[in-house]
Design an enzyme around this catalytic site. Structure first.
Site: not given
Ligand code: CIR
Length: 261
Positions: A162, A249, A87
């Site tokens: 998170h 998010c 990411r």
């Molecule tokens: C991850 O696992 O990084 C993504 N599939 C989901 C991220 C979600 N972001 C957040 O809750 N801030």
């Protein structure tokens, strides 16, 4: 001029290959995810946001989750160093989008931190020590924000991705919380509304000034919030949820700087 800026990013055509930590992979309808994301952006606009959308890219499956790439304070924007290595490529485009709005600071290796672990309430910054956020990250952030007058509070979280999967602010004094994911005694001086027991993933809500955007998938907790007088816009984010995402998010929301700031 709009009251807020909301940075968003489109849903990648590769969204179904997103990172997953606590969920099993189940089919994601990417076309529906794109429609749901567009409705989410319309909800932001209806609440006074100027939406500045960054195009999605094929090679960044999780790029819709802009919250993880940066933390925006009134004074500065701080670029994160996401805990999931695939990411990290998301951050550059978010940095470019933030450049006209704030001076930019960056976390540096060995720090890792996802913006989803950072909850800012007034001058308090709570940071979840999750699998994505490490101690060097927390220490670097503390040193960046202390001169700006923010107190940083590390918080333990369990059973979720998170901090903001466990707790988010409804207003400056009240937190929406799942206490089995983040202990309430870590947030001194706040009032709490607990998620309904049947909706353990319901602690994530976005504030847009006095308004709130929330997932339509949590009708019991939504009812509790409405009973308490909160004005809530519900959106369907079923496909985002399959990627372990939620409503916070998908945006970075902040007040635009005005001349003299
Ligand atoms: C991850 O696992 O990084 C993504 N599939 C989901 C991220 C979600 N972001 C957040 O809750 N801030």
């Amino acid at each position: 001029m709009s009251t807020f800026v909301a940075i968003t990013r489109g849903v990648s055509p590769a969204f179904a290959s997103c990172e997953l930590t606590h969920l099993e992979r189940i089919p994601i309808d990417v076309t529906l995810a794109v429609e749901q994301h567009a409705a989410y952006e319309r909800a932001l606009e209806s609440l006074g946001c100027q939406v500045e959308g960054i195009p999605a890219t094929q090679d960044l499956p999780d790029c819709v989750f802009v919250e993880d790439a940066a933390v925006v304070l009134d004074e500065v924007a701080i670029l994160m160093r996401p805990g999931a290595e695939p990411r990290r490529g998301e951050v550059q485009a978010v940095a470019r989008a933030l450049l006209p709005h704030r001076p930019i600071l960056s976390l540096e290796p060995p720090a890792t931190m996802d913006g989803g672990d950072v909850m800012v309430v007034d001058r308090a910054i709570f940071v979840g020590a999750s699998s994505r956020t490490n101690l060097p990250g927390i220490e670097q952030l503390r040193q960046m924000v202390a001169p700006l007058g923010y107190a940083l509070h590390p918080v333990s979280v369990s059973g979720c991705l998170h901090l903001k999967s466990a707790v988010t602010a409804l207003d400056e004094a009240t937190l929406l919380i799942n206490p089995s994911r983040a202990r309430a005694d870590q947030f001194r001086g706040f009032a709490f509304i607990e998620v309904d027991e049947a909706e353990p993933t319901a602690a994530n809500i976005v504030r847009v000034g006095p308004h709130l955007i929330y997932s339509a998938g949590f009708p019991r907790t939504l009812g509790k919030l409405q009973e308490r007088g909160y004005e809530v816009t519900a959106v369907d984010v079923s496909e985002i949820a399959k990627a372990e995402g939620a409503v916070t998010c998908c945006s970075l929301i902040f007040r635009p700087l005005t001349p003299g700031d």
